[in-house]
Write an enzyme that holds these catalytic residues in place. Structure first.
Site, PDB file in Angstrom:
ATOM      1  N   HIS A  78       6.336  -9.289  -5.904  1.00  0.00           N
ATOM      2  CA  HIS A  78       6.238  -8.143  -5.148  1.00  0.00           C
ATOM      3  C   HIS A  78       5.390  -8.710  -3.664  1.00  0.00           C
ATOM      4  O   HIS A  78       4.358  -9.427  -3.725  1.00  0.00           O
ATOM      5  CB  HIS A  78       5.377  -7.107  -5.871  1.00  0.00           C
ATOM      6  CG  HIS A  78       6.175  -6.593  -6.962  1.00  0.00           C
ATOM      7  ND1 HIS A  78       7.340  -7.140  -7.494  1.00  0.00           N
ATOM      8  CD2 HIS A  78       5.843  -5.373  -7.423  1.00  0.00           C
ATOM      9  CE1 HIS A  78       7.797  -6.168  -8.427  1.00  0.00           C
ATOM     10  NE2 HIS A  78       6.969  -5.082  -8.321  1.00  0.00           N
ATOM     11  N   LYS A  99       1.982   7.024  -6.397  1.00  0.00           N
ATOM     12  CA  LYS A  99       2.525   7.479  -5.251  1.00  0.00           C
ATOM     13  C   LYS A  99       2.992   8.714  -5.550  1.00  0.00           C
ATOM     14  O   LYS A  99       2.989   9.673  -4.636  1.00  0.00           O
ATOM     15  CB  LYS A  99       3.565   6.425  -4.701  1.00  0.00           C
ATOM     16  CG  LYS A  99       4.317   6.976  -3.409  1.00  0.00           C
ATOM     17  CD  LYS A  99       5.114   6.125  -2.648  1.00  0.00           C
ATOM     18  CE  LYS A  99       6.376   5.932  -3.353  1.00  0.00           C
ATOM     19  NZ  LYS A  99       7.304   6.712  -3.098  1.00  0.00           N
TER      20      LYS A  99
END
Length: 918
Positions: free
Chosen positions: A147, A580
């Site tokens: 990531h 999120k």
């Protein structure tokens, strides 16, 4: 107390001053007195403002920063960025120093260490029995991902490791004046090399670049430190319980990897990339084994004139192709020489590569890593049986463990793909085979019926005579490559397949059908060669996770497959996307509830649950201290098994230094043991705690969704007030920042979302909504609301961990700096509609958090982090200030390359100062 703390930190301050002085001298030598004086003026004013709230210093600081030329700005950013890197090195070295001092002094074990955990466990009379049972099924796996939150180049990391080694040398050795001068000179060279090393990548990383970067940590830490950890734990257990003497633990802790197998949103991960990744990993393992085995042979010089050996060892030596007369009476050397020849032959057969040191003669290759281990065991047992216990406890012990842990493939690679891709591929395969079946229009029940029939049939669904879409061909190819990898390297090479965005049973059965097509699921035998792992990511998916798994495990066809996997099922929980989607507080609460519900469902089906935690580096993506996070899991959620992701800059922070790396691996093992065997020590949360948490979560969810997804213009505000648009130019990863070509927050990946808020120092994903939620709860419960929340903080580890993580985020945030980024929003009305709301929520959150914790100052219980902030934040503020100024110039059309490069350099420097930015 303060004097003692000061004494403990004196060495740290000395290191920071030494490195800062060397950096300053380097700047002066390279760029002249004028540049040095400018940087020093900014530094001193920033410290004065931060330390004394000196407004004259602030005004002078801002005036200086606002009038810099592009060249001056570049010098300033580089100087302050490199200083942050140097402070990081000094702090890491200080942690090592303090740990060593603690151990040398014979002080009580520190919490989080294996010594502490074992000491604690053995307070129970049946601890030995409990631990024996624990290790039979235990599994602890940190999984490295690619990531893109690590902004450092590997070249920069290499320079830093040299500096770290030199500081460590000063700590461990009593240097003579000559040696001390040589060390000083080497430090100066290392800092100069760092200064002259390009901070930014000039091109985008490929997947194989990411693989190579990930493999570096095996060289730095894992290959040597994991075997050391096992040896230390075995010795510790043996000292407590005679039942553990001469006992070797199962290899319960191994590394895992997504790098080269994570295809979710990354079109560059293909079957060919997976094959090359496995070759690179295997090469690393073989090189290590060959080097260790060659050295071991040189050390096992025992002669039959002086020692006896076992019949098995003599037989092993007899099979060796080594016929040197110089070693005729040294059976251990002859045996190891033969093993080296076999291993070199295996290396050539599997990878087509020659050993750097040629073997004595050709030999039969090993068919598996287990065969190699069996030969090492022959050597071990012969030494053990004939009075050479001490010799078994050195290099041989660590090599035997390394081969058991890393095999011929180094680390298991997980494959991951989005459920939408599986859905399209299965739909295309069904359409080609059965034109009357419109899979995409079927209901969930109809899909399940079709998929169960298909996965239970030995008839192939895909035809070699048909041409499929590129996407379908690619998916089938990578699963077939995984099947080939298992045959070539062993079943553990590619053992897991993860389905992102799982929201129902059909998502998991679609993967089962593709595995059948690839030879990884065998319908006739009811055998599955990989784990099918759903990843529940959004708030809704988390809420549906237990019902979905209940329905899946109730299917006889799937239950039959689970029997071939030892009645164990892994479930992955997504921290980043749930955050999120629903905000920090709701994400944490829904994850907690999902775990409780999954524990109950799995108990009902008598299936062992293993949870895989998809945690990021920052709190906004589920990060935070691993030890506390594992212990805060609900009862029954760990059960001796846990996997969790290690991502981006966190990998470097945790594992670049071998000593720090081993300590972090210890923490994971210790926490898993405690959570599994001592989970009964914390009583279940009171009903009123659960009710309060539910109310808080609902209010926080509404506040977060209203701001992020329902406030008109928020998407524009986010893109203009952060560096999200500029992050793409950093070349920090192979994967695109968004799942689709849009600016919608829904399509944006969680990593750049969190990274961007970190850069502007608002850190919104780590706290927003909590203040409003508490305010509403206190309004609804005016008499006892605060007392309830305070009791939750004191008595419930889940709640206290959530608040502690939030406190860390807020301590790193700076609303004054965030206000400067708000000025980048062109629409004045939009700015005035949104920023005051963010500012008010930030202030409210800080206020209620202090009321609940009872602490007037943040981090009063975390002096390490508090000290870190004091050391580095005066150097962060100028970086933020010039980043805003450069963003203004860049967005107004300044095409000077130095402006664009300055922005990227400042992103790097701020990330270094914050340490866990994404």
């Amino acid at each position: 107390m303060n004097d003692l703390a000061d004494d403990k930190d004196q060495s740290l301050r000395d290191d920071i001053r030494r490195l800062g002085r060397i950096l300053g001298d380097t700047v002066r030598q390279q760029h002249g007195e004028e540049v040095f004086s400018l940087i020093e003026t900014v530094r001193q004013n920033s410290i004065r403002f931060r330390r004394d709230a000196d407004h004259a210093a602030r005004e002078e600081l801002e005036n200086t920063l606002d009038t810099l030329t592009n060249d001056q700005t570049t010098h300033l950013i580089r100087a302050f960025s490199y200083f942050s890197h140097l402070v990081n090195i000094a702090e890491d070295q200080h942690h090592i120093r303090r740990t060593r001092t603690h151990l040398i002094a014979g002080s009580a074990p520190r919490r989080g260490s294996l010594s502490y955990t074992i000491e604690h466990l053995f307070r129970s009379q049946d601890a030995g029995v409990q631990l024996q049972e624990f290790f039979k099924t235990a599994e602890v796996t940190p999984v490295l991902t690619a990531h893109p939150t690590e902004v450092q180049r590997k070249s920069i990391l290499n320079c830093q490791m040299v500096i770290s080694r030199l500081l460590d040398e000063r700590d461990r050795m009593q240097l003579t004046p000559e040696e001390s001068a040589a060390n000083d000179e080497a430090l100066e060279r290392a800092v100069l090399t760092l200064w002259q090393t390009r901070m930014l990548r000039t091109s985008k990383l490929s997947v194989l670049d990411e693989v190579e970067n990930g493999l570096s940590f095996y060289d730095y830490t894992f290959l040597r430190e994991l075997p050391q950890l096992y040896a230390g734990l075995e010795d510790l257990l043996a000292s407590k319980d005679p039942g553990f003497k001469q006992t070797e633990l199962p290899s319960f802790m191994k590394m895992g990897s997504w790098i080269g197998g994570d295809r979710d949103g990354n079109p560059f991960v293909t079957a060919t990339v997976l094959e090359k990744t496995l070759v690179m990993q295997s090469t690393r393992a073989f090189k290590f084994y060959l080097e260790e085995l060659h050295t071991l042979g040189s050390q096992l010089s025992m002669a039959t004139l002086l020692v006896q050996v076992s019949d098995d060892l003599l037989a092993l030596a007899k099979r060796s192709p080594d016929v040197s007369q110089h070693r005729v009476d040294e059976p251990y050397r002859v045996a190891v020489s033969g093993m080296y020849a076999r291993l070199a032959s295996t290396y050539k057969k599997l990878l087509g590569l020659e050993a750097i040191i040629a073997p004595c003669a050709p030999a039969e290759p090993y068919q598996s890593a287990e065969e190699f281990v069996a030969d090492l065991d022959v050597v071990h047992h012969s030494l053990l049986e004939h009075g050479s216990l001490g010799i078994t406890r050195g290099r041989l012990r660590h090599l035997r463990r390394a081969v058991r842990v890393f095999g011929f493939y180094l680390a298991p690679i997980d494959l991951r793909q989005n459920s939408d891709v599986h859905e399209r591929v299965v739909a295309e395969l069904l359409k080609a085979a059965q034109p009357d079946v419109d899979y995409l229009s079927l209901t969930e029940d109809e899909r399940i019926a079709v998929l169960v029939a298909e996965m239970s049939s030995s008839r192939p669904l895909a035809s070699p005579y048909l041409v499929y879409s590129e996407e379908t061909q690619s998916e089938l190819a990578i699963y077939r490559a995984a099947c080939t990898a298992q045959q070539r390297y062993g079943k553990g090479a590619v053992p897991n397949c993860i389905i992102s965005k799982t929201d129902g049973v059909s998502d998991m059965l679609e993967l089962a059908v593709l595995l059948k097509e690839s030879g990884l699921l065998h319908p006739a035998e009811g055998r599955l060669d990989v784990n099918i792992i759903p990843l529940f990511e959004t708030i809704g998916d988390l809420q549906n996770s237990a019902p979905a798994m209940d329905r899946l495990m109730a299917l006889p066809a799937y239950a039959r497959l689970l029997a071939s996997r030892n009645h164990a099922q892994e479930v992955m929980l997504g921290y980043s996307d749930s955050n999120k989607d629903g905000g920090f507080l709701t994400s944490g609460w829904e994850l907690y509830k999902a775990e409780i519900d999954l524990v109950d469902v799995f108990a009902k089906h008598q299936v062992r649950l293993r949870l895989f935690h998809g945690r990021g580096g920052s709190v906004g993506r589920g990060g935070g201290p691993s030890y506390q996070a594992i212990l805060a899991q609900p009862a029954g959620a760990v059960q001796g098994q846990i996997r969790l992701t290690e991502q981006g800059e966190v990998i470097t922070a945790k594992y670049a230094n071998p000593e720090v790396g081993r300590r972090n691996l210890e923490v994971l093992a210790a926490a898993t043991m405690e959570a599994s065997l001592l989970s009964h020590t914390e009583t279940a949360p009171r009903p009123e705690f659960l009710q309060a948490m539910e109310a808080l979560s609902e209010s926080a969810f509404r506040a977060y969704r209203h701001m992020v997804y329902e406030t008109e213009g928020f998407e524009q505000y986010f893109w203009e007030s952060t560096v999200i648009a500029e992050i793409a130019g950093l070349n920090i990863g192979s994967r695109p920042a968004s799942r689709k070509k849009s600016t919608a927050i829904e399509d944006l990946r969680a990593i750049p979302w969190v990274f961007s808020w970190s850069q502007c120092r608002l850190m919104l994903p780590g706290w927003f909504g909590f203040g409003s939620a508490v305010q509403q709860y206190l309004s609804a419960h005016p008499e006892n609301g605060l007392a309830t929340l305070q009791a939750m903080f004191k008595e419930w580890s889940f709640f206290s961990t959530v608040l502690s993580n939030m406190e860390m985020v807020l301590a790193k945030s700076d609303i004054g700096i965030a206000s400067r980024y708000a000025q980048l929003v062109k629409d004045t009305d939009l700015r005035h509609r949104i920023f005051p709301r963010l500012e008010a929520e930030h202030a409210l959150t800080i206020s209620v958090l202090k009321q609940i914790s009872g602490r007037e100052e943040f981090l009063s219980d975390n002096p390490l982090l508090k000290r870190s902030i004091v050391n580095r934040f005066p150097y962060l503020s100028p970086l933020n200030h010039v980043q805003v100024e450069l963003l203004k110039r860049y967005r107004q059309g300044d095409e000077d390359e130095r402006v664009r490069r300055g922005i990227h350099l400042s992103i790097n420097g701020i990330a270094a100062g914050l340490r866990n930015s994404g």
